[in-house]
Design an enzyme around this catalytic site. Structure first.
Site, PDB file in Angstrom:
ATOM      1  N   ASP A  20     -78.300  22.749  47.237  1.00 11.84           N
ATOM      2  CA  ASP A  20     -78.155  24.109  46.893  1.00 11.84           C
ATOM      3  C   ASP A  20     -77.482  24.917  47.858  1.00 11.84           C
ATOM      4  OD1 ASP A  20     -79.771  23.207  49.080  1.00 11.84           O
ATOM      5  OD2 ASP A  20     -80.969  24.941  49.398  1.00 11.84           O
ATOM      6  N   GLU A  21     -76.915  25.935  47.451  1.00  8.38           N
ATOM      7  CA  GLU A  21     -76.403  26.755  48.582  1.00  8.38           C
ATOM      8  C   GLU A  21     -74.911  26.457  49.281  1.00  8.38           C
ATOM      9  OE1 GLU A  21     -79.983  29.988  49.448  1.00  8.38           O
ATOM     10  OE2 GLU A  21     -80.117  28.087  50.520  1.00  8.38           O
TER      11      GLU A  21
END
Ligand code: ACM
Length: 550
Positions: free
Chosen positions: A349-350
């Site tokens: 993620d991210e």
């Protein structure tokens, strides 16, 4: 927004009594719990349908109640795993009843009136189902597996009076409501994620969370072991990851990490309870703590200073550096060797600073490393654009209910765990005045945690691709076991019912009644639950000390 919960919060929660698993409670803690055990004689009798998550089929028989007698025995099939479950049943019932409850195999001559745990070859019960029959002359739990027997034991526990949660002998009529239950899970994956990176939680806290999973028939504990603020698992081949990267946490909180012996203790405790641990090493982003320990992995080759804030998306290990893949292979290799379960979670993620094509190439390589270790890969749904590998699982945490890239990865063969941020993220506040937690994905009261359907949640994803549900607890603002419990209870049982019970048994009106009925059990077990307004918490048991609502 970091720090201890303010006093107003404390007024709505039960003080945590025994913050360690039953086996490890100290005498002082036992005494404290005993103070709270006197009052539940007033509790209304438990009905066969009061179970959370709701069983598939419930057939009450008001003429068939069973009274557990002081001379009752626990009979069990002569199978080591089943005998171990019988031991867990005895360990649950002996403290509150004060009865000896000897465990004996079925061949032994025994007086009537016992509880029998029986392994059968009834294939309809599947890998985790069980059948429970309660009659005046005895109780029988039947299952095809020891895991199914343990789920049946958890149902029995919920059907006894709330004083069953007492740690010391209590005057009680130990009545079980008569009838039959047939029960099987809707989904194979029913989990909780605990972030031990933003704040560190020690082994006893994690074991207690595993106990909470077991109560609600959850079977996966996803440990978010690494993030920008801390690296929480000792890796022999890269020792500074834990020694340096584990030193801090969000704000001024102390750091910490699990030694490999600690980690193995968690694995063993979970395995005994049929909970599979899924370790996550978040890659390539959320890696600032690793970079503080090994600057050679950073894009500029320089170890940064520790980070104790709560921003996201700024860090990454360098995908163009071969050492990054050595690091990944060594870390995941050691973790795989320590982890009996089938899955390794690679985060994903991210990683905002990594260009999309570079990111996909990095994830492709990491997925192949996991496959080479003989494990199946899980990643947050951002890994969707990477190539398909067999057994690949995406964990959806979005808030939109539609994502063509994730749907396309599912068409290519990926399966899905659902953790929609706006229903299942238990770090979200209950209401705007909840003193800890976040609100970027919305406010999640119990009803919002309950009212969504995993099978139809994501547009373009067929029901067959859904493996189950998971409730993540991120801990930027969660600093203690009591705060973990405040965020999990009463919402975790809502997610558990979504994952376990058949769609036709989902019903908010009955759920809220069943759920509130568990308040006295949590109080007696010292669980610091949130006594949120709007649920019909029983009045017959004195409200928790300091409580202002009801
Ligand atoms: C996430 O909440 N960043 C998975």
């Amino acid at each position: 927004m970091v720090g201890r919960a303010p006093a107003t919060w404390a007024e709505t929660a039960v003080p945590a009594g025994d913050a360690v698993p039953a086996a490890e409670r100290s005498a002082a803690e036992l005494a404290r719990t005993a103070e709270r055990t006197a009052a539940s004689l007033l509790a209304p009798p438990t009905r066969l349908g009061d179970v959370v998550p709701a069983p598939e089929q419930v057939e009450p028989d008001g003429t068939a109640d069973y009274l557990l007698a002081a001379d009752a025995v626990i009979r069990v099939s002569a199978d080591p795993a089943a005998v171990a479950v019988a031991g867990q049943l005895a360990a649950l019932l002996r403290p509150p009843t004060g009865y000896p409850l000897p465990v004996t195999d079925t061949a032994a001559p025994v007086p009537a009136g016992g509880i029998a745990l029986v392994l059968t070859d009834e294939t309809a019960l599947g890998a985790e189902g069980y059948r429970l029959d309660i009659r005046p002359d005895g109780v029988r739990v039947a299952a095809g597996t020891a895991a199914g027997l343990l789920h049946g034991v958890q149902t029995l526990r919920q059907l006894l009076p709330p004083t069953v949660e007492s740690a010391t002998p209590t005057t009680e009529r130990w009545v079980l409501p008569g009838g039959s239950i047939l029960d099987r899970p809707r989904y194979p994956h029913r989990g909780v994620m605990l972030d031990v990176a933003r704040h560190f939680f020690g082994v006893t806290d994690v074991l207690r969370v595993i106990d909470h999973l077991g109560r609600y028939k959850l079977n996966r504990l996803h440990l978010h072991l690494t993030d920008d603020q801390g690296w929480r698992i000792a890796i022999d081949s890269w020792p500074r990851l834990a020694a340096v990267g584990g030193a801090g946490a969000v704000g001024d909180a102390p750091g910490g990490y699990y030694t490999q012996a600690d980690y193995q203790r968690i694995m063993a405790y979970a395995a005994d309870r049929y909970v599979t641990v899924i370790p996550e090493v978040d890659l390539p982003g959320h890696t600032h703590a690793a970079l503080t320990a090994y600057g050679e992995l950073a894009p500029d080759g320089i170890a940064p200073r520790p980070y104790t804030g709560t921003e996201v998306g700024f860090s990454y290990v360098d995908p163009s550096n071969e050492r990054s893949y050595d690091f990944v292979a060594d870390v995941l290799g050691e973790l795989a060797a320590l982890t009996p379960g089938r899955w390794l979670h690679i985060g994903g993620d991210e990683a905002f600073k990594v260009p999309a094509e570079v990111y996909a190439g990095f994830v492709d390589r990491v997925q192949r490393i996991v496959a080479g270790l003989g494990r199946d890969v899980i990643g947050w749904h951002q890994i969707a654009p990477a190539a398909h590998v067999d057994g690949r699982i995406l964990q959806w945490w979005g808030t939109t209910g539609a994502d063509p890239v994730t749907a396309e990865a599912v068409r290519r063969g990926a399966r899905l765990i659902l953790s929609p941020g706006n229903h299942a993220y238990l770090d979200m506040k209950y209401t705007s005045d909840t003193p800890i937690g976040h609100d970027w994905a919305g406010l999640i009261d119990v009803r919002r945690a309950y009212e969504w359907d995993p099978a139809s949640h994501l547009v373009g994803v067929p029901a067959e691709a859904v493996l189950g549900v998971e409730a993540p607890l991120w801990t930027e603002s969660v600093t203690t076991l009591a705060e973990i419990e405040f965020m999990l209870f009463p919402r975790l049982p809502a997610i558990a019912e979504r994952g376990w019970s058949p769609r036709k048994r989902h019903d908010w009106d009955t759920f809220r009644e069943r759920l509130a009925g568990h308040g006295p059990r949590w109080a007696r077990a010292g669980i610091a639950y949130h006594r949120c307004p709007g649920l019909p918490w029983p009045q017959t048991v004195p409200a928790p000390r300091g409580s202002t609502s009801g």
